[in-house]
Write a protein that holds these residues in place. Structure first.
Motif, PDB file in Angstrom:
ATOM      1  N   ALA A  93       0.830  -1.203   0.000  1.00 36.51           N
ATOM      2  CA  ALA A  93       0.000   0.000   0.000  1.00 36.51           C
ATOM      3  C   ALA A  93       0.863   1.251   0.000  1.00 36.51           C
ATOM      4  O   ALA A  93       1.986   1.253   0.516  1.00 36.51           O
ATOM      5  N   GLY A  94       0.362   2.290  -0.567  1.00 37.19           N
ATOM      6  CA  GLY A  94       1.046   3.572  -0.536  1.00 37.19           C
ATOM      7  C   GLY A  94       2.220   3.638  -1.485  1.00 37.19           C
ATOM      8  O   GLY A  94       2.410   2.764  -2.318  1.00 37.19           O
ATOM      9  N   CYS A  95       2.988   4.679  -1.327  1.00 40.47           N
ATOM     10  CA  CYS A  95       4.095   4.909  -2.243  1.00 40.47           C
ATOM     11  C   CYS A  95       5.408   4.925  -1.489  1.00 40.47           C
ATOM     12  O   CYS A  95       5.587   5.690  -0.551  1.00 40.47           O
ATOM     13  N   ALA A  96       6.330   4.074  -1.913  1.00 40.50           N
ATOM     14  CA  ALA A  96       7.622   3.985  -1.256  1.00 40.50           C
ATOM     15  C   ALA A  96       8.634   4.940  -1.880  1.00 40.50           C
ATOM     16  O   ALA A  96       9.779   4.997  -1.472  1.00 40.50           O
ATOM     17  N   MET A  97       8.187   5.661  -2.870  1.00 41.12           N
ATOM     18  CA  MET A  97       9.106   6.534  -3.591  1.00 41.12           C
ATOM     19  C   MET A  97       9.151   7.891  -2.921  1.00 41.12           C
ATOM     20  O   MET A  97       8.454   8.820  -3.303  1.00 41.12           O
TER      21      MET A  97
END
Ligand code: ZN
Ligand code: ZN
Length: 124
Positions: A93-97
């Protein structure tokens, strides 16, 4: 009835996706849907996958070096985790960037894609 059978097959394939929250390979879909529809074949799975892609119900998850996975279309921005041991792909989930790359002048990012690799809890 052919039509009824086709509908049942498609429903079984859809429910394989409802039963899980991770992208599935055609083989995994077959395993999951085979319990609902006797005699389901991989060719039938592929045929229904193309139909569901065309209907924008599914989208393809392309990860270099492994067969294409499929997931429900229209999900929020997220990434994927590929287990090097069992080969399963999970949704992250979400953005690791967090880090914005420094681009040369004149370049503009419109999207990104990356996959995390490692070992899932089942394989540790
Ligand atoms: Zn694993
Ligand atoms: Zn992202």
């Amino acid at each position: 009835m052919t039509t009824q059978r086709n509908t049942r097959q498609k429903q079984a394939i859809r429910s394989a996706f409802d039963k899980t929250d991770r992208p599935l390979s055609p083989e995994e879909i077959l395993q999951s849907a085979r319990g609902d529809v006797k005699g389901l074949s991989l060719a039938t799975v592929y045929r229904n996958l193309s139909a569901l892609l065309e209907e924008d119900w599914l989208q393809a998850v392309e990860i270099p070096g492994i067969p294409t996975r499929y997931e429900r279309a229209g999900k929020e921005h997220h990434h994927h985790f590929h287990c090097n041991t069992c080969g399963k792909v999970y949704e992250v989930a979400g953005c690791a960037m967090q880090v914005k790359p420094r681009l040369p002048r004149g370049f503009r990012i419109t999207g990104h894609e990356f996959t995390l690799f490692g070992v899932c809890p089942d394989c540790q």
